[in-house]
Design a protein around this motif. Structure first.
Motif, PDB file in Angstrom:
ATOM      1  N   ALA A 161       0.806  -1.222   0.000  1.00 41.83           N
ATOM      2  CA  ALA A 161       0.000   0.000   0.000  1.00 41.83           C
ATOM      3  C   ALA A 161       0.840   1.274   0.000  1.00 41.83           C
ATOM      4  CB  ALA A 161      -0.962  -0.008   1.190  1.00 41.83           C
ATOM      5  N   ARG A 162       1.738   1.432   0.974  1.00 39.33           N
ATOM      6  CA  ARG A 162       2.524   2.667   1.046  1.00 39.33           C
ATOM      7  C   ARG A 162       3.470   2.820  -0.143  1.00 39.33           C
ATOM      8  NH1 ARG A 162       0.960   7.089   4.007  1.00 39.33           N
ATOM      9  NH2 ARG A 162      -0.721   6.198   5.237  1.00 39.33           N
ATOM     10  N   PRO A 163       4.230   1.787  -0.507  1.00 41.57           N
ATOM     11  CA  PRO A 163       5.044   1.925  -1.719  1.00 41.57           C
ATOM     12  C   PRO A 163       4.211   2.231  -2.963  1.00 41.57           C
ATOM     13  CG  PRO A 163       5.790   0.056  -0.429  1.00 41.57           C
ATOM     14  CD  PRO A 163       4.510   0.526   0.196  1.00 41.57           C
ATOM     15  N   ALA A 164       2.985   1.648  -3.044  1.00 37.84           N
ATOM     16  CA  ALA A 164       2.118   1.938  -4.188  1.00 37.84           C
ATOM     17  C   ALA A 164       1.736   3.406  -4.211  1.00 37.84           C
ATOM     18  CB  ALA A 164       0.865   1.062  -4.126  1.00 37.84           C
ATOM     19  N   GLY A 165       1.423   3.968  -3.040  1.00 36.28           N
ATOM     20  CA  GLY A 165       1.089   5.391  -2.976  1.00 36.28           C
ATOM     21  C   GLY A 165       2.244   6.259  -3.416  1.00 36.28           C
ATOM     22  N   ILE A 166       3.443   5.931  -2.941  1.00 31.75           N
ATOM     23  CA  ILE A 166       4.633   6.704  -3.326  1.00 31.75           C
ATOM     24  C   ILE A 166       4.884   6.578  -4.824  1.00 31.75           C
ATOM     25  CG2 ILE A 166       7.136   6.844  -3.054  1.00 31.75           C
ATOM     26  CD1 ILE A 166       6.675   5.868  -0.131  1.00 31.75           C
ATOM     27  N   SER A 167       4.734   5.375  -5.359  1.00 30.63           N
ATOM     28  CA  SER A 167       4.950   5.160  -6.800  1.00 30.63           C
ATOM     29  C   SER A 167       3.942   5.948  -7.634  1.00 30.63           C
ATOM     30  CB  SER A 167       4.836   3.668  -7.126  1.00 30.63           C
ATOM     31  OG  SER A 167       5.812   2.929  -6.438  1.00 30.63           O
ATOM     32  N   TYR A 213     -12.752   6.488  -5.445  1.00 32.10           N
ATOM     33  CA  TYR A 213     -11.335   6.161  -5.329  1.00 32.10           C
ATOM     34  C   TYR A 213     -10.472   7.254  -5.941  1.00 32.10           C
ATOM     35  CZ  TYR A 213     -12.009   1.280  -3.816  1.00 32.10           C
ATOM     36  OH  TYR A 213     -12.308   0.140  -3.120  1.00 32.10           O
ATOM     37  N   GLN A 214     -10.843   7.662  -7.157  1.00 38.29           N
ATOM     38  CA  GLN A 214     -10.051   8.683  -7.844  1.00 38.29           C
ATOM     39  C   GLN A 214     -10.144  10.033  -7.138  1.00 38.29           C
ATOM     40  OE1 GLN A 214      -8.082   8.015 -10.562  1.00 38.29           O
ATOM     41  NE2 GLN A 214      -8.643   5.866 -10.331  1.00 38.29           N
ATOM     42  N   GLY A 215     -11.355  10.375  -6.640  1.00 39.14           N
ATOM     43  CA  GLY A 215     -11.505  11.652  -5.942  1.00 39.14           C
ATOM     44  C   GLY A 215     -10.833  11.656  -4.584  1.00 39.14           C
ATOM     45  N   LEU A 216     -11.000  10.558  -3.827  1.00 32.57           N
ATOM     46  CA  LEU A 216     -10.406  10.484  -2.495  1.00 32.57           C
ATOM     47  C   LEU A 216      -8.893  10.432  -2.546  1.00 32.57           C
ATOM     48  CD1 LEU A 216     -12.940   8.009  -0.857  1.00 32.57           C
ATOM     49  CD2 LEU A 216     -12.505  10.357  -0.116  1.00 32.57           C
ATOM     50  N   TRP A 217      -8.353  10.024  -3.692  1.00 31.75           N
ATOM     51  CA  TRP A 217      -6.893  10.012  -3.832  1.00 31.75           C
ATOM     52  C   TRP A 217      -6.314  11.411  -3.604  1.00 31.75           C
ATOM     53  CZ3 TRP A 217      -2.716   7.210  -3.799  1.00 31.75           C
ATOM     54  CH2 TRP A 217      -1.542   7.719  -4.362  1.00 31.75           C
ATOM     55  N   ASN A 235      -6.339   2.682  -7.762  1.00 27.39           N
ATOM     56  CA  ASN A 235      -7.494   1.859  -7.409  1.00 27.39           C
ATOM     57  C   ASN A 235      -7.146   0.791  -6.381  1.00 27.39           C
ATOM     58  OD1 ASN A 235      -9.181   3.293  -9.095  1.00 27.39           O
ATOM     59  ND2 ASN A 235      -9.033   1.852 -10.789  1.00 27.39           N
ATOM     60  N   PHE A 236      -6.035   0.098  -6.577  1.00 24.57           N
ATOM     61  CA  PHE A 236      -5.661  -0.964  -5.634  1.00 24.57           C
ATOM     62  C   PHE A 236      -5.189  -0.385  -4.305  1.00 24.57           C
ATOM     63  CE2 PHE A 236      -5.090  -3.622  -9.580  1.00 24.57           C
ATOM     64  CZ  PHE A 236      -6.221  -4.394  -9.334  1.00 24.57           C
ATOM     65  N   TYR A 257     -18.783   0.396   1.982  1.00 27.56           N
ATOM     66  CA  TYR A 257     -19.266   0.589   0.607  1.00 27.56           C
ATOM     67  C   TYR A 257     -18.095   0.685  -0.381  1.00 27.56           C
ATOM     68  CZ  TYR A 257     -20.756   3.146  -3.535  1.00 27.56           C
ATOM     69  OH  TYR A 257     -20.944   3.553  -4.828  1.00 27.56           O
ATOM     70  N   LEU A 258     -17.062   1.442  -0.019  1.00 25.42           N
ATOM     71  CA  LEU A 258     -15.930   1.636  -0.920  1.00 25.42           C
ATOM     72  C   LEU A 258     -15.133   0.347  -1.120  1.00 25.42           C
ATOM     73  CD1 LEU A 258     -14.708   5.140   0.306  1.00 25.42           C
ATOM     74  CD2 LEU A 258     -15.704   4.588  -1.916  1.00 25.42           C
ATOM     75  N   VAL A 259     -15.181  -0.549  -0.152  1.00 22.60           N
ATOM     76  CA  VAL A 259     -14.513  -1.839  -0.312  1.00 22.60           C
ATOM     77  C   VAL A 259     -15.324  -2.759  -1.223  1.00 22.60           C
ATOM     78  CG1 VAL A 259     -13.813  -3.942   0.901  1.00 22.60           C
ATOM     79  CG2 VAL A 259     -13.264  -1.707   1.875  1.00 22.60           C
ATOM     80  N   LEU A 260     -16.651  -2.738  -1.075  1.00 20.22           N
ATOM     81  CA  LEU A 260     -17.507  -3.663  -1.816  1.00 20.22           C
ATOM     82  C   LEU A 260     -17.854  -3.174  -3.224  1.00 20.22           C
ATOM     83  CD1 LEU A 260     -20.019  -4.752   0.981  1.00 20.22           C
ATOM     84  CD2 LEU A 260     -18.002  -5.981   0.158  1.00 20.22           C
TER      85      LEU A 260
END
Length: 434
Positions: free
Chosen positions: A68-74, A174-178, A324-325, A371-374
């Motif tokens: 998760a954290r490396p994905a965010g940084i990437s 997902y895209q907005g909360l990013w 997304n992931f 909801y965001l998970v499902l």
């Protein structure tokens, strides 16, 4: 130091941007209560460990540190690269190798900065946040000028041909909360925040409403200058806006957004290294990751490890897939954290709480998180196996948890490797009160 939010506001429909801001605000208020009750660094990890249990906390550490954290940084570094490289490839898409090499350089520079000095890293966050606000102010003022000149046609039938299903709305979130992710970053460094009982809630209540208003106005400006088709086809929305509104002065936007994304990547790096460090300190990761530099007192092994994983993720990844992931994994664990808050509010009402929120707020956040998970799984059957793989990866941590945490198993070679790294990196164990 206020909440550290990611990059520039991605172009979302205005009402979606508002909903994302409101949800982030409610989540941050809930985390502020957790931060004043449990005054330890580590964010979600330490809250789940104290309120829910060791196994869920280990799974969070395992998933966050490796994915998760490396994905965010990437993802943020790839965004940084897009805006830096866009200035040199205005008439054609930039080559992927150039984008990824630029993103890799960004990550390496961030690693060096964070390993050298904590104050330098914090100063970069503050300076680059100021640069981001200046660029957003330029975009907002430009948008107001366009609206005053009558450029309002794009707002007519603004929601025409938009998808409103269970799944598409979740992915849109997902895209907005990013853009808002980072609202809980201060909770990862609670031990480094002065007077957290006052400063955590204050930072949340000042920064997130301000950011929401700024992002909302910036998106209005984007829609005033461009059609929805132009927005969707653009890989660098702010650059496209600059080309239409500022012309030859677009380089200001390119520079400002590059600084913004660099600062945001630094914020994620800052908090991600602390998560790795705290989890190792609690015995859920190798001991070497809990050590700090003997002179600079920075968690350099944790930062270097995060850097290596982030660089690996750049190679096969693209921005949208990573976002997304990352979001799916993040909101899965947010839901567990918020459940822990609701549990202690009901079962342990006598715990001293310098600051608390009405229980309805974490309940709303928990419902939204579930909801965001499902939503992506139920609403996008073609992607359900991809998300299933993420869940299986998270659960695979149980295989490591039993021997490593329950039985304290450690290969003999680890001791030799740890000693070698201590000498090489000049690191040593650190008491949490140091």
């Amino acid at each position: 130091m206020g909440p550290l939010l990611h990059g520039q506001p991605w172009s979302q429909p205005v009402n979606m941007d508002s909903l994302c801001g409101i949800l982030s605000m409610l989540g941050a208020l809930s985390y502020a209560e957790l931060g004043t009750v449990i005054k330890e660094s580590g964010g979600d990890y330490i809250y789940i460990l104290r309120n829910v249990g060791k196994l869920p906390a280990f799974l969070l550490a395992y998933t966050s540190v490796i994915v998760a954290r490396p994905a965010g940084i990437s993802a943020i570094s790839l965004s940084f690269a897009e805006y830096v490289v866009a200035a040199f490839y205005q008439d054609c898409p930039p080559p992927q190798v150039v984008l990824k090499c630029t993103a890799a350089a960004c990550i390496l520079i961030l690693c060096i900065i964070n390993c050298l000095n904590v104050r330098l890293s914090a100063a970069i966050i503050n300076v680059f946040t100021f640069a981001k606000l200046l660029v957003l102010l330029v975009i907002i003022v430009g948008g107001m000028v366009l609206l005053a000149q009558g450029h309002t046609q794009v707002f007519q039938n603004a929601f025409e041909n938009t998808a409103a299903g269970f799944g598409p709305v979740g992915v849109a979130f997902y895209q907005g909360l990013w853009s808002y992710d980072g609202w809980n970053n201060l909770n990862y460094v609670t031990e480094e925040v002065k007077n957290p009982e006052v400063n955590l809630p204050r930072a949340v209540m000042i920064a997130i409403p301000l950011v929401t208003c700024i992002y909302l106005l910036a998106n209005v400006s984007y829609f005033a200058a461009m059609t929805p088709q132009e927005l969707l086809s653009s890989d660098a929305v702010a650059i496209s806006w600059g080309l239409k509104v500022l012309g030859s002065w677009t380089w200001i936007i390119s520079l400002g957004v590059a600084l913004s994304t660099f600062g945001s990547a630094n914020g994620t790096f800052f908090s991600g290294g602390r998560l790795c460090y705290v989890a190792a300190r609690e015995g859920h990761l190798p001991d070497v990751l809990s050590m700090v530099h003997v002179k600079r007192l920075t968690p350099s092994p944790a930062l270097i490890f995060t850097t290596v994983i982030s660089l690996i993720m750049i190679i096969p990844g693209d921005f949208s897939t990573i976002v997304n992931f990352f979001s799916f994994t993040a909101w899965l664990f947010y839901s567990i954290t918020i459940f822990g808050l609701i549990y202690i509010k009901i079962k342990k009402p006598d715990i001293p709480r310098p600051y608390q929120v009405p229980i309805i707020i974490p309940v709303i956040v928990l419902i939204a998180a579930v909801y965001l998970v499902l939503a992506p799984i139920i609403g996008s059957p073609q992607l359900e196996f991809q998300y299933l793989y993420v869940v299986l990866f998270i659960l695979s941590g149980v295989i490591l948890y039993i021997p490593v945490v329950c039985y304290k198993w450690s290969p003999k070679c680890f001791q030799s490797i740890t000693l070698y790294l201590q000498l090489l990196l000049e690191i040593s164990p650190c008491d949490r009160n140091d």
